[in-house]
Design an enzyme around this catalytic site. Sequence first.
Site, PDB file in Angstrom:
ATOM      1  N   GLU A 123      79.787  28.972 148.307  1.00  0.00           N
ATOM      2  CA  GLU A 123      80.988  28.987 147.456  1.00  0.00           C
ATOM      3  C   GLU A 123      81.638  27.613 147.392  1.00  0.00           C
ATOM      4  OE1 GLU A 123      81.611  31.323 145.573  1.00  0.00           O
ATOM      5  OE2 GLU A 123      80.668  33.073 146.465  1.00  0.00           O
ATOM      6  N   ASN A 175      81.728  25.129 144.110  1.00  0.00           N
ATOM      7  CA  ASN A 175      83.013  24.682 143.570  1.00  0.00           C
ATOM      8  C   ASN A 175      83.057  23.162 143.409  1.00  0.00           C
ATOM      9  OD1 ASN A 175      84.018  27.232 143.344  1.00  0.00           O
ATOM     10  ND2 ASN A 175      85.383  27.116 145.101  1.00  0.00           N
ATOM     11  N   ARG A 196      82.811  32.803 135.423  1.00  0.00           N
ATOM     12  CA  ARG A 196      83.158  32.633 136.829  1.00  0.00           C
ATOM     13  C   ARG A 196      83.995  33.848 137.215  1.00  0.00           C
ATOM     14  NH1 ARG A 196      79.708  30.113 139.052  1.00  0.00           N
ATOM     15  NH2 ARG A 196      81.046  30.404 140.852  1.00  0.00           N
TER      16      ARG A 196
HETATM   17  N1  ADP Z   1      86.324  21.534 144.732  1.00  0.00           N
HETATM   18  C1  ADP Z   1      87.152  21.865 143.724  1.00  0.00           C
HETATM   19  N2  ADP Z   1      87.629  20.909 142.885  1.00  0.00           N
HETATM   20  C2  ADP Z   1      88.469  21.232 141.872  1.00  0.00           C
HETATM   21  N3  ADP Z   1      88.896  22.489 141.603  1.00  0.00           N
HETATM   22  C3  ADP Z   1      88.467  23.477 142.407  1.00  0.00           C
HETATM   23  C4  ADP Z   1      87.584  23.235 143.504  1.00  0.00           C
HETATM   24  N4  ADP Z   1      87.341  24.407 144.131  1.00  0.00           N
HETATM   25  C5  ADP Z   1      88.035  25.345 143.446  1.00  0.00           C
HETATM   26  N5  ADP Z   1      88.726  24.804 142.417  1.00  0.00           N
HETATM   27  C6  ADP Z   1      89.624  25.539 141.488  1.00  0.00           C
HETATM   28  O1  ADP Z   1      89.943  26.794 142.062  1.00  0.00           O
HETATM   29  C7  ADP Z   1      89.592  27.863 141.185  1.00  0.00           C
HETATM   30  C8  ADP Z   1      89.175  29.079 141.970  1.00  0.00           C
HETATM   31  O2  ADP Z   1      87.967  28.852 142.678  1.00  0.00           O
HETATM   32  P1  ADP Z   1      87.045  30.098 143.071  1.00  0.00           P
HETATM   33  O3  ADP Z   1      87.877  31.095 143.827  1.00  0.00           O
HETATM   34  O4  ADP Z   1      85.832  29.597 143.752  1.00  0.00           O
HETATM   35  O5  ADP Z   1      86.671  30.775 141.668  1.00  0.00           O
HETATM   36  P2  ADP Z   1      85.643  30.273 140.537  1.00  0.00           P
HETATM   37  O6  ADP Z   1      84.757  29.228 141.129  1.00  0.00           O
HETATM   38  O7  ADP Z   1      84.903  31.502 140.158  1.00  0.00           O
HETATM   39  O8  ADP Z   1      86.480  29.741 139.414  1.00  0.00           O
HETATM   40  C9  ADP Z   1      88.522  27.286 140.281  1.00  0.00           C
HETATM   41  O9  ADP Z   1      88.450  27.959 139.048  1.00  0.00           O
HETATM   42  C10 ADP Z   1      88.969  25.826 140.141  1.00  0.00           C
HETATM   43  O10 ADP Z   1      89.964  25.693 139.151  1.00  0.00           O
HETATM   44 MG    MG Z   2      83.889  29.261 142.986  1.00  0.00          MG
END
Ligand code: ADP
Ligand code: MG
Lengths: 104, 151
Positions: B48, B52, B106
């Site tokens: 995960e 991300n 997502r």
């Molecule tokens: N490493 C990262 N850099 C920038 N934004 C991030 C990062 N990790 C997560 N995010 C933000 O947090 C949100 C939620 O992440 P997550 O719970 O993994 O859901 P998803 O990946 O399905 O969108 C993402 O949609 C993104 O906007």
């Molecule tokens: Mg994610």
Amino acid sequence: MKYQVQENCLTIYLPREVDHHNAEEMKREADAVIDRNHIKYVIFDFEKTDFMDSSGIGVIMGRYKTVSLIGGEVWAVHANERIRKIMTLSGVTKIMQIYEEERI
Amino acid sequence: MKNTNEMEIRFDSRSENEGFARVAVASFMTQLNPTVEEVADVKTAVSEAVTNAIIHGYENKVHKICIRCRISENVLTVEVSDSGKGIEDVQQAMQPMFTTMPEQDRSGMGFAFMEAFMDSVEVESEPGKGTRVKMKKTVGKGRELWTTQSL
Ligand SMILES: Nc1ncnc2c1ncn2[C@@H]1O[C@H](COP(=O)(O)OP(=O)(O)O)[C@@H](O)[C@H]1O
Ligand SMILES: [Mg+2]
């Protein structure tokens, strides 16, 4: 992507690991097949799968959105304990049927 | 300090490396004698965080992702960092089902899975600078110490 079409039903045989890397191509191919064959039911076959993360949940939800517009359904079959846990935790079990195999 | 061990890997933010990152951390943690379930939990959390970094942090452009692991007694710490675009509102980002990419299928469950499968998840992020996700898990706590008993 390994799959089979029978009338309006698509069975997708998922790979060993369903992550973002594998999900991208699967989404594209599945959508093309769904569109071309007027698919109403999508069956995700987890027989070979021992890993899935939230990208896999996204794949299921996305296909559900498409087929539910025409009253379709998504199913999961052959899901092991771990995959069931991932599906339950994500809440995706509210929109999909999990086929319970008979256990002897 | 005794019973500590560390490792660090740096790799390109290509989706092919998601599997590599999971396996690298999983094999590092085998020295803790984890259960199958504990390994699966850590693999999911790593997947995960790395995904991300690739899709949100770097928006699919190729830069470096760093994973640092540390074992201290029976606690595994995993840090996944990117120098990508960062997160404006970390609290909001961590809510289950929240995603900034709904049109790309997502699920918004990434952080929820990290929190479900690890004992703690801390996120440090600055817009324009990058994101660091620090996760901890005590490994092997449910295991019976049968080996110490006389047979
Ligand atoms: N490493 C990262 N850099 C920038 N934004 C991030 C990062 N990790 C997560 N995010 C933000 O947090 C949100 C939620 O992440 P997550 O719970 O993994 O859901 P998803 O990946 O399905 O969108 C993402 O949609 C993104 O906007
Ligand atoms: Mg994610």
